[in-house]
Design a protein around this motif. Structure first.
Motif, mmCIF file in Angstrom:
data_model
loop_
_atom_site.group_PDB
_atom_site.id
_atom_site.type_symbol
_atom_site.label_atom_id
_atom_site.label_comp_id
_atom_site.label_asym_id
_atom_site.label_seq_id
_atom_site.Cartn_x
_atom_site.Cartn_y
_atom_site.Cartn_z
ATOM 1 N N ASP A 114 0.983 -1.172 0.186
ATOM 2 C CA ASP A 114 -0.042 0.058 -0.133
ATOM 3 C C ASP A 114 0.816 1.245 -0.083
ATOM 4 O OD1 ASP A 114 -2.134 -1.672 0.128
ATOM 5 O OD2 ASP A 114 -2.499 -1.208 2.177
ATOM 6 N N ALA A 115 1.939 1.444 0.869
ATOM 7 C CA ALA A 115 2.897 2.396 1.068
ATOM 8 C C ALA A 115 3.414 2.790 -0.469
ATOM 9 C CB ALA A 115 3.713 2.222 2.073
ATOM 10 N N VAL A 116 3.825 1.648 -1.240
ATOM 11 C CA VAL A 116 4.579 2.208 -2.187
ATOM 12 C C VAL A 116 3.561 2.234 -3.599
ATOM 13 C CG1 VAL A 116 6.675 1.356 -1.833
ATOM 14 C CG2 VAL A 116 4.852 -0.318 -3.030
ATOM 15 N N GLY A 117 2.443 2.168 -3.395
ATOM 16 C CA GLY A 117 1.021 2.618 -4.565
ATOM 17 C C GLY A 117 0.747 1.246 -4.968
ATOM 18 N N GLY A 118 0.797 -0.031 -4.545
ATOM 19 C CA GLY A 118 0.129 -0.992 -4.740
ATOM 20 C C GLY A 118 0.883 -2.143 -5.594
ATOM 21 N N GLN A 119 1.952 -1.763 -6.058
ATOM 22 C CA GLN A 119 2.761 -2.657 -6.709
ATOM 23 C C GLN A 119 4.162 -2.826 -6.066
ATOM 24 O OE1 GLN A 119 3.139 -5.077 -8.938
ATOM 25 N NE2 GLN A 119 1.702 -4.136 -10.308
ATOM 26 N N LEU A 120 4.512 -4.139 -6.004
ATOM 27 C CA LEU A 120 5.809 -4.388 -5.262
ATOM 28 C C LEU A 120 7.133 -4.777 -6.374
ATOM 29 C CD1 LEU A 120 5.188 -6.218 -1.854
ATOM 30 C CD2 LEU A 120 6.455 -4.378 -2.194
#
Ligand SMILES: NC(=O)c1ccc[n+]([C@@H]2O[C@H](COP(=O)([O-])OP(=O)(O)OC[C@H]3O[C@@H](n4cnc5c(N)ncnc54)[C@H](O)[C@@H]3O)[C@@H](O)[C@H]2O)c1
Length: 451
Positions: free
Chosen positions: A321-327
């Motif tokens: 979530d913190a990086v906008g949804g994409q790891l």
């Protein structure tokens, strides 16, 4: 029996090596049996094969004096011994129950060589009822050996200190003179403990010296119950942390205030990535399994276990979530692989689980631990790069995850983190980093159950 003079310790792991090395400074001749050649060779060189504060000088001096004799031979040690401490491993079976192969294997082998009147002391953590079975084994082998349960409470990272300055010694057994003989050994340890603390370089502790005599079954149950309760506290804190995340409260504020109540206490209420190590996970599953064997469904422990197993995944979702949804393709530094600070032990380590989950999700992971890099290597996903320093791990990272509460990690400056990272997300999976310093340095601080 008259006072013990010679002791054999079976198993030179975290418990056996610490116990054996310390007792060798208390006027006993101590044989230390270890079948694993690699481990034995390292111990013979006067050091431990794992990282443990203060242990190496204690081993070295005891070896030099000849009072500690590491060996792989039951034949050369057990027949001369008044007391045998069993400290062999009790890992979990795939179904969560306790694997007692080492416990029974060691007991049978020791019984073959023991002289009549030997006291056999079980320090390994075993399910309630195990001692009675070992007693039956001794009877079947026609051996006159007294069996005593003396569960171990030391913590890795402070093993020397904990053994010297124990909160309590629990000794359970049916034969009073055998129980008293074991208590005598600890009274003897008390006499030498400040001296040993100086050798080890660990602090001299308070005069804790509580002796608790119990039945055999109670002693066995005390040990697993103590660990299960601590695990329960951690999982309770984690379940409140998940609620705090949803409700906008801060679990640290909550637990500081809740733990200020003397009836509750603050210890083990730290929320974060959950418990790991060679004890809590298997002791919880062993207790659940032993309950089921007796027709008792310990649902409360099943819930604690499920909460614990969910934490690494929960934290990875928070990072996502913190990086906008994409790891996928994100560079993540995982700092801390040991299951806790102060040890190189990575058994069931949440830090390793986090690193592996992130790698599986497509992140480009670099990991670092002050002591556990080597031990973690075999457990890490093949694509994870092991770094040699914090700086090396965080270089160009989008995210840094703090997974073990080592001082080196918690004290690493937020300004330095911000300088070397490419992104700004700092996931504090142990809830112990200074959030204000992180935010001031321009990092996006994310904790577990923190506002
Ligand atoms: N590690 C801890 O912090 C801790 C604390 C309290 C209690 N305990 C309990 O103490 C026991 C030992 O734990 P550990 O962490 O030291 O385990 P470990 O796995 O580090 O060490 C056990 C050692 O026993 C040896 N061994 C196996 N079979 C043997 C045999 N037949 N004879 C002699 N040695 C043998 C193994 O080679 C190994 O080195 C376990 O039951 C554990 O639950 C551990």
């Amino acid at each position: 029996m008259s006072k013990a003079s010679t002791i054999t310790v079976l198993g030179a792991g975290y418990v056996g090596l610490t116990t054996g090395a310390l007792l060798a400074h208390c006027g006993y001749k101590v044989y230390l049996i270890e079948p694993n050649k690699e481990r034995l060779d390292v111990i013979k060189q006067g050091r431990s094969f794992f990282y443990e504060d203060g242990l190496d000088p204690v081993i070295k001096l005891a070896l030099d004096s000849g009072d500690l004799v590491p060996t792989n031979s039951y034949e050369k040690s057990v027949p001369h011994s008044d007391v045998v401490f069993s400290c062999v491993g009790t890992p979990d079976n795939p179904d969560g129950s306790s694997n007692l192969n080492y416990v029974f294997g060691a007991a049978e082998e020791a019984a073959k060589h023991a002289k009549p009147g030997t006291i056999y002391v079980q320090k390994s953590t075993v399910p309630v009822g195990t001692g009675k079975k070992v007693e039956e084994l001794f009877k079947k082998l026609n051996k006159k050996i007294d069996y005593v349960s003396n569960p171990e409470f030391l913590r890795e990272g402070t093993a020397v200190y904990d053994t010297l300055y124990f909160d309590r010694v629990v000794v359970g057994g049916d034969n009073k003179s055998a129980v008293d003989a074991i208590i005598d050994i600890y009274i003897q340890l008390e006499k030498f403990r400040d001296h040993i603390a100086h050798i080890a370089g660990v602090p001299v502790g308070p005069r804790g010296d509580q002796y608790i005599g119990t039945s055999l079954n109670s002693a066995e149950l005390i040990k697993v119950t103590a660990n299960a309760f601590l695990a329960l506290k951690i999982s309770f804190a984690n379940s409140i942390a998940v609620l705090a995340d949803k409700a906008g409260a801060d679990v640290v504020e909550v637990m500081d205030a809740v733990g200020a109540d003397n009836r509750i206490g603050r210890a083990f209420l730290n929320a974060g990535r959950g418990y790991g190590g060679g004890c809590f996970p298997k002791d919880v599953s062993g207790l659940i399994s032993s309950g089921l064997e007796h027709g008792v469904n310990l649902e409360i422990m099943q819930a604690a276990q499920a909460q614990n197993q969910a934490m690494p995944g929960y934290i990875v979702e928070k990072i996502q979530d913190a990086v906008g949804g994409q790891l996928s393709g994100k560079k993540v530094a995982v700092l801390g692989l040991a299951f806790k600070a102060g040890t190189s032990d990575v058994r069931k380590s949440p830090g390793v689980a986090l690193a592996n989950l992130l790698a599986k999700a497509g992140a480009i992971v670099a990991s670092y631990d002050p002591q556990a890099n080597e031990e973690a290597a075999a457990d890490l996903h093949k694509d994870i790069k092991q770094a040699n320093s914090i700086k090396d791990a965080i270089g160009n990272a989008d995210v840094t995850v703090l997974a073990t509460e080592w001082a080196e990690i918690l004290e690493y400056s937020a300004v330095e983190l911000a300088k070397h990272m490419k992104g700004t997300v700092l996931m504090d999976a142990v809830n112990q980093y200074n959030a204000v310093s992180a935010t001031t340095a321009g990092l996006t601080y994310v904790g577990v159950g923190r506002i």
